[in-house]
Design a protein around this motif. Structure first.
Motif, PDB file in Angstrom:
ATOM      1  N   TYR A 292      -2.740 -12.703  -8.354  1.00 11.37           N
ATOM      2  CA  TYR A 292      -2.881 -13.126  -6.959  1.00 11.37           C
ATOM      3  C   TYR A 292      -3.453 -11.993  -6.106  1.00 11.37           C
ATOM      4  O   TYR A 292      -4.252 -12.218  -5.189  1.00 11.37           O
ATOM      5  CB  TYR A 292      -1.538 -13.582  -6.380  1.00 11.37           C
ATOM      6  N   ALA A 293      -3.070 -10.747  -6.406  1.00 11.79           N
ATOM      7  CA  ALA A 293      -3.629  -9.605  -5.684  1.00 11.79           C
ATOM      8  C   ALA A 293      -5.124  -9.492  -5.947  1.00 11.79           C
ATOM      9  O   ALA A 293      -5.905  -9.152  -5.053  1.00 11.79           O
ATOM     10  CB  ALA A 293      -2.915  -8.322  -6.103  1.00 11.79           C
ATOM     11  N   LEU A 294      -5.533  -9.781  -7.179  1.00 15.55           N
ATOM     12  CA  LEU A 294      -6.960  -9.758  -7.513  1.00 15.55           C
ATOM     13  C   LEU A 294      -7.713 -10.852  -6.761  1.00 15.55           C
ATOM     14  O   LEU A 294      -8.835 -10.640  -6.290  1.00 15.55           O
ATOM     15  CB  LEU A 294      -7.124  -9.940  -9.028  1.00 15.55           C
ATOM     16  N   GLU A 295      -7.088 -12.011  -6.609  1.00 13.23           N
ATOM     17  CA  GLU A 295      -7.691 -13.093  -5.818  1.00 13.23           C
ATOM     18  C   GLU A 295      -7.935 -12.646  -4.381  1.00 13.23           C
ATOM     19  O   GLU A 295      -8.969 -12.941  -3.773  1.00 13.23           O
ATOM     20  CB  GLU A 295      -6.772 -14.320  -5.814  1.00 13.23           C
ATOM     21  N   ILE A 296      -6.957 -11.936  -3.822  1.00 16.66           N
ATOM     22  CA  ILE A 296      -7.091 -11.448  -2.444  1.00 16.66           C
ATOM     23  C   ILE A 296      -8.279 -10.502  -2.333  1.00 16.66           C
ATOM     24  O   ILE A 296      -9.089 -10.599  -1.398  1.00 16.66           O
ATOM     25  CB  ILE A 296      -5.785 -10.746  -1.998  1.00 16.66           C
ATOM     26  N   ILE A 297      -8.394  -9.590  -3.294  1.00 13.80           N
ATOM     27  CA  ILE A 297      -9.525  -8.646  -3.276  1.00 13.80           C
ATOM     28  C   ILE A 297     -10.841  -9.389  -3.333  1.00 13.80           C
ATOM     29  O   ILE A 297     -11.793  -9.099  -2.592  1.00 13.80           O
ATOM     30  CB  ILE A 297      -9.399  -7.643  -4.445  1.00 13.80           C
ATOM     31  N   ASN A 302     -17.628  -9.914  -0.199  1.00 11.61           N
ATOM     32  CA  ASN A 302     -18.946 -10.032   0.422  1.00 11.61           C
ATOM     33  C   ASN A 302     -19.166  -8.895   1.417  1.00 11.61           C
ATOM     34  O   ASN A 302     -18.245  -8.388   2.035  1.00 11.61           O
ATOM     35  CB  ASN A 302     -19.082 -11.378   1.152  1.00 11.61           C
ATOM     36  N   GLY A 303     -20.423  -8.510   1.576  1.00  6.17           N
ATOM     37  CA  GLY A 303     -20.759  -7.455   2.519  1.00  6.17           C
ATOM     38  C   GLY A 303     -21.060  -6.152   1.821  1.00  6.17           C
ATOM     39  O   GLY A 303     -20.776  -5.965   0.634  1.00  6.17           O
ATOM     40  N   ASN A 304     -21.653  -5.227   2.569  1.00  9.11           N
ATOM     41  CA  ASN A 304     -22.077  -3.945   2.009  1.00  9.11           C
ATOM     42  C   ASN A 304     -21.010  -2.857   2.127  1.00  9.11           C
ATOM     43  O   ASN A 304     -21.191  -1.755   1.624  1.00  9.11           O
ATOM     44  CB  ASN A 304     -23.354  -3.471   2.723  1.00  9.11           C
ATOM     45  N   ASN A 305     -19.923  -3.153   2.840  1.00 13.43           N
ATOM     46  CA  ASN A 305     -18.876  -2.158   3.035  1.00 13.43           C
ATOM     47  C   ASN A 305     -18.174  -1.856   1.717  1.00 13.43           C
ATOM     48  O   ASN A 305     -17.787  -2.767   0.988  1.00 13.43           O
ATOM     49  CB  ASN A 305     -17.864  -2.675   4.062  1.00 13.43           C
ATOM     50  N   ASP A 306     -18.011  -0.573   1.431  1.00 15.98           N
ATOM     51  CA  ASP A 306     -17.399  -0.160   0.167  1.00 15.98           C
ATOM     52  C   ASP A 306     -15.881  -0.306   0.187  1.00 15.98           C
ATOM     53  O   ASP A 306     -15.238  -0.241  -0.854  1.00 15.98           O
ATOM     54  CB  ASP A 306     -17.787   1.290  -0.150  1.00 15.98           C
ATOM     55  N   TYR A 307     -15.291  -0.476   1.368  1.00 10.97           N
ATOM     56  CA  TYR A 307     -13.840  -0.643   1.463  1.00 10.97           C
ATOM     57  C   TYR A 307     -13.445  -2.016   0.920  1.00 10.97           C
ATOM     58  O   TYR A 307     -14.171  -2.998   1.081  1.00 10.97           O
ATOM     59  CB  TYR A 307     -13.378  -0.511   2.910  1.00 10.97           C
ATOM     60  N   ILE A 308     -12.263  -2.090   0.290  1.00 10.06           N
ATOM     61  CA  ILE A 308     -11.772  -3.356  -0.259  1.00 10.06           C
ATOM     62  C   ILE A 308     -11.502  -4.354   0.860  1.00 10.06           C
ATOM     63  O   ILE A 308     -11.850  -5.529   0.759  1.00 10.06           O
ATOM     64  CB  ILE A 308     -10.504  -3.112  -1.108  1.00 10.06           C
ATOM     65  N   PHE A 309     -10.872  -3.880   1.955  1.00  7.64           N
ATOM     66  CA  PHE A 309     -10.549  -4.768   3.074  1.00  7.64           C
ATOM     67  C   PHE A 309     -11.430  -4.436   4.286  1.00  7.64           C
ATOM     68  O   PHE A 309     -11.715  -3.250   4.527  1.00  7.64           O
ATOM     69  CB  PHE A 309      -9.070  -4.646   3.451  1.00  7.64           C
ATOM     70  N   PRO A 310     -11.832  -5.444   5.042  1.00  3.77           N
ATOM     71  CA  PRO A 310     -12.710  -5.216   6.199  1.00  3.77           C
ATOM     72  C   PRO A 310     -11.954  -4.663   7.408  1.00  3.77           C
ATOM     73  O   PRO A 310     -11.855  -5.308   8.457  1.00  3.77           O
ATOM     74  CB  PRO A 310     -13.273  -6.613   6.478  1.00  3.77           C
ATOM     75  N   ILE A 311     -11.422  -3.469   7.235  1.00  2.00           N
ATOM     76  CA  ILE A 311     -10.694  -2.806   8.328  1.00  2.00           C
ATOM     77  C   ILE A 311     -11.516  -1.637   8.847  1.00  2.00           C
ATOM     78  O   ILE A 311     -11.795  -1.534  10.043  1.00  2.00           O
ATOM     79  CB  ILE A 311      -9.308  -2.330   7.848  1.00  2.00           C
ATOM     80  N   LEU A 312     -11.921  -0.756   7.941  1.00  2.00           N
ATOM     81  CA  LEU A 312     -12.718   0.412   8.319  1.00  2.00           C
ATOM     82  C   LEU A 312     -14.178   0.215   7.936  1.00  2.00           C
ATOM     83  O   LEU A 312     -14.503  -0.524   7.006  1.00  2.00           O
ATOM     84  CB  LEU A 312     -12.169   1.667   7.634  1.00  2.00           C
ATOM     85  N   ASP A 313     -15.036   0.913   8.672  1.00  2.00           N
ATOM     86  CA  ASP A 313     -16.470   0.911   8.381  1.00  2.00           C
ATOM     87  C   ASP A 313     -16.963   2.332   8.612  1.00  2.00           C
ATOM     88  O   ASP A 313     -16.861   2.856   9.727  1.00  2.00           O
ATOM     89  CB  ASP A 313     -17.193  -0.075   9.297  1.00  2.00           C
ATOM     90  N   ASP A 314     -17.485   2.969   7.560  1.00  2.00           N
ATOM     91  CA  ASP A 314     -17.908   4.370   7.661  1.00  2.00           C
ATOM     92  C   ASP A 314     -19.004   4.592   8.701  1.00  2.00           C
ATOM     93  O   ASP A 314     -19.152   5.700   9.231  1.00  2.00           O
ATOM     94  CB  ASP A 314     -18.398   4.883   6.299  1.00  2.00           C
ATOM     95  N   SER A 315     -19.757   3.554   9.011  1.00  2.00           N
ATOM     96  CA  SER A 315     -20.819   3.709  10.003  1.00  2.00           C
ATOM     97  C   SER A 315     -20.292   3.617  11.433  1.00  2.00           C
ATOM     98  O   SER A 315     -20.984   3.981  12.384  1.00  2.00           O
ATOM     99  CB  SER A 315     -21.895   2.634   9.796  1.00  2.00           C
ATOM    100  N   ILE A 316     -19.056   3.141  11.589  1.00  2.00           N
ATOM    101  CA  ILE A 316     -18.459   2.974  12.920  1.00  2.00           C
ATOM    102  C   ILE A 316     -17.282   3.932  13.117  1.00  2.00           C
ATOM    103  O   ILE A 316     -17.208   4.648  14.112  1.00  2.00           O
ATOM    104  CB  ILE A 316     -17.974   1.524  13.128  1.00  2.00           C
ATOM    105  N   HIS A 317     -16.386   3.938  12.134  1.00  2.00           N
ATOM    106  CA  HIS A 317     -15.167   4.752  12.250  1.00  2.00           C
ATOM    107  C   HIS A 317     -15.402   6.065  11.510  1.00  2.00           C
ATOM    108  O   HIS A 317     -14.962   6.249  10.367  1.00  2.00           O
ATOM    109  CB  HIS A 317     -13.970   3.985  11.677  1.00  2.00           C
ATOM    110  N   THR A 318     -16.087   6.965  12.181  1.00  2.00           N
ATOM    111  CA  THR A 318     -16.553   8.197  11.528  1.00  2.00           C
ATOM    112  C   THR A 318     -15.551   9.344  11.606  1.00  2.00           C
ATOM    113  O   THR A 318     -15.610  10.269  10.811  1.00  2.00           O
ATOM    114  CB  THR A 318     -17.882   8.659  12.153  1.00  2.00           C
TER     115      THR A 318
END
Length: 390
Positions: A292-297, A302-318
């Motif tokens: 179920y944890a794998l399903e969540i991941i 989708n998206g180019n962000n390398d983070y697993i969850f869409p919380i941080l973005d290296d281009s914004i939260h520097t």
């Protein structure tokens, strides 16, 4: 017992050229200590009966000033000890005089602590010290509060002030524990002496209320997993679903906290496990990825962000501060949504991200202690415990 102070010429310790050293003699409870003043004179210029320089001593006025200054330092320190009713030994007296503290106000010292924590990217800790700084400034209304000003009466008045400002016990406890921590740092950095330490008498632990139990039953977890968030509200459900996923991933991930979840990247997925270092301690943690944890991941791939969850973005939260503020904001929103989810399944306690951590924390401690033990099934203890509980 008060120490007796006088100046003597150590006639029994002449130098090669026949000069004798002058020393401060401290006497207390029949114990004596000698502190060299740094003056050597010919013995004929010292009056051993009156313990003073003779009138014919060369540079007598200059040498008398040096002796008087040294004596006054010890006399002043004894008066300070008496003013706070401090019992002291000769060694403590010598330590206080010969290793004087640096004259830095609490405000300046707190600023330096905050600056260092910020440079180390320890933003969460820095915010606690900043809150203490602001609070003390409002309470004292002065910019040069000294550590020696903080005694038990001061702490009692400060506690009353915080209560009058509407703070509850746990909030007051955080400020007092932070103040105690900064005082300990100041003692270590020789900003204030341990003799003035007020927290031996003022008990900070009395302020902390016992926290209500936040763990929930396995059956409740199953209800959360089965819940269709569309039944809660007709409005767009992406944040409700995201909050639910963060909670369940933390639960299935041995209580991983929001900060560490926010920093997880694809590179932290190693085979069927998550391997990461705790943001707070740097300790490496590993846990099995359940289906179920794998399903969540996979839901957030989708998206180019390398983070697993869409919380941080290296281009914004520097910066570390931007990351801290972002995670705090997401946690606040997640907890509001989790409260709605908990109410929809009739939980007896408010559902928060911390509930997931509370449920798994004691299991994780057990896993760490017994990791080397293997069960008869062939699975390691960690895998078996996680599967059995979830």
């Amino acid at each position: 017992m008060k120490a007796k102070i006088d100046v003597i010429g150590e006639n029994h310790r002449p130098s090669v050229n026949g000069e004798i050293p002058l020393s401060i003699r401290l006497t207390q409870n029949k114990k004596r200590k000698y502190i060299r003043i740094g003056i050597n004179i010919q013995p004929q210029y010292w009056d051993s009966k009156k313990n003073k320089l003779k009138p014919n001593c060369p540079d007598r006025e200059y040498l008398d000033n040096i002796i008087t200054e040294k004596l006054s330092k010890y006399q002043k320190q004894i008066l300070e000890f008496q003013s706070i009713a401090k019992e002291y030994s000769i060694n403590q007296l010598i330590e206080s005089v010969e290793r004087p503290t640096k004259n830095i106000s609490i405000n300046d010292y707190l600023n330096s602590v905050i600056e260092n924590l910020t440079k180390e990217n320890r933003i969460g800790n820095a915010t606690h010290y900043q809150a203490l700084y602001n609070s003390l400034e409002r309470f004292t209304k002065i910019n040069q509060l000294q550590f020696v000003d903080i005694d038990v009466p001061f702490l009692n008045k400060y506690e009353t002030h915080l209560r009058n400002m509407g703070n509850k016990n746990n909030s007051i406890s955080i400020k007092m524990r932070t103040l105690k921590a900064v005082y300990n740092k100041a003692v270590k950095d020789n900003i204030v002496k341990k003799d003035y330490y007020p927290f031996n008498e003022y008990n900070v632990s009395k302020l902390k209320d016992s926290t209500p139990k936040r763990s929930i039953l396995k059956e409740d977890i199953q209800k959360i997993i089965s819940l269709d968030v569309q039944t809660i509200s007709k409005r767009p459900q992406s944040l409700l679903q995201f909050s639910k996923d963060l909670f369940l991933f933390s639960y299935l991930g041995c209580g991983i906290n929001m900060v560490d979840m926010a920093h997880l990247k694809r590179s932290n997925i190693v085979s069927t496990r998550i391997v990461y270092k705790r943001h707070k301690t740097g300790k490496q943690i590993s846990f099995l990825l359940q289906p179920y944890a794998l399903e969540i991941i996979q839901r957030y791939e989708n998206g180019n962000n390398d983070y697993i969850f869409p919380i941080l973005d290296d281009s914004i939260h520097t910066t570390a501060e931007q990351q801290f503020r972002r995670i705090k904001k997401v946690t606040y929103v997640a907890n509001k949504n989790l409260k709605k989810i908990g109410e929809s399944i009739n939980l007896s306690i408010p559902l928060t991200t911390y509930c997931a951590r509370h449920n798994k924390a004691h299991y994780y401690l057990l896993i760490n202690r017994l990791r080397s033990i293997r069960l008869s099934t062939g699975n390691d203890l960690e895998t078996s415990l996680v599967l059995r509980y979830a």
